[in-house]
Write an enzyme that holds these catalytic residues in place. Sequence first.
Site, PDB file in Angstrom:
ATOM      1  CD  GLU A 294      -3.033   0.737   2.335  1.00 38.35           C
ATOM      2  OE1 GLU A 294      -3.491  -0.425   2.430  1.00 38.35           O
ATOM      3  OE2 GLU A 294      -3.362   1.664   3.094  1.00 38.35           O
TER       4      GLU A 294
ATOM      5  CD  GLU B 283      -4.118   6.592   5.676  1.00 40.06           C
ATOM      6  OE1 GLU B 283      -4.955   5.683   5.758  1.00 40.06           O
ATOM      7  OE2 GLU B 283      -3.100   6.665   6.406  1.00 40.06           O
TER       8      GLU B 283
ATOM      9  CG  ASP C 258      -1.915   4.416   2.833  1.00 37.62           C
ATOM     10  OD1 ASP C 258      -2.544   3.902   1.901  1.00 37.62           O
ATOM     11  OD2 ASP C 258      -1.700   3.854   3.927  1.00 37.62           O
TER      12      ASP C 258
END
Length: 307
Positions: A127, A131, A129
């Site tokens: 992953e 955020e 990210d």
Amino acid sequence: MSLPYLFLFKPLDFPFPIILLIVVATFAPSISAQGPPSPGYYPSSRFRSIGFDQGFRNLWGPRHQRLDQGSVTIWLDASSGSGFKSLHPYQSGYFSASIKLQPGYTAGVITSFYLSNNEARPGNHDEIDIEFLGTTPDKPYTVQTNVYVRGSGDGNIVGREMRFHLWFDPTKDFHNYAILWTPSEIIFLVDDVPIRRYPRKSDRTFPLRPMWVYGSIWDASSWATENGKYKADYRYAPFVGRYANFRLSGCAADGSARSCNPPSISPSGAGGLSRQQYLAMRWVQRNHMVYDYCADPKRDHTLTPEC
């Protein structure tokens, strides 16, 4: 900062008035008036933007998602959040969206734009990210960048977080947030300014398997805002995330592209950053970075050898 106060005094012991200037400066959490130095190159202008339907589909929470002329709005309330997913997986590429965040009380809420293969590899996924960690009205949003590799985001989580406060208010307008992922590096950008570069130092610490592009809004009250101190408060719902101007300039991993070379965000067309881009990134990290996992003495750095 409050305005200075000017007081005039005329003491009886002196023939002339004495002007006493008292400056009272009151500091509160605010957005920096100064932005970063120019990166000298603007890669977002090199990649064609597409509408939502051209590159994505709803993944969950369809009743909490609204399309409007190529953009998408997703929201969270007490019943559900929402998320979307790219039509194709990618082996590498430049992925971005213009995003506008919700103002006011957003504690416990995460609005995100990221790459993942969690559905294809549950329990052992990769992953990358971006955020946006919700906040209380007196404090700025925190932007968390993160990289998970081969299950480090599953079970006993080993994150590679760098967090930033932005030099602008992300609730006032749309801003461009991007991830460049190539076989040699990951670079996170905000309005074409690099804020973090994560180089490939070994296969063990770098995601190499195909991933999809996602966006979502969800309740992460257990950790999102000051380690869970402040929770999502649905009296302030709905919490809304707005996305537009998508760019998916990637090497598709499902055979939908005949051939592909990983893109570059450097003016030279090679990997890495130009000197001007590097200086802009260093300015951001000196002035706006609020957490670096490699500098955290509480972390077990045998688990993050790239540090």
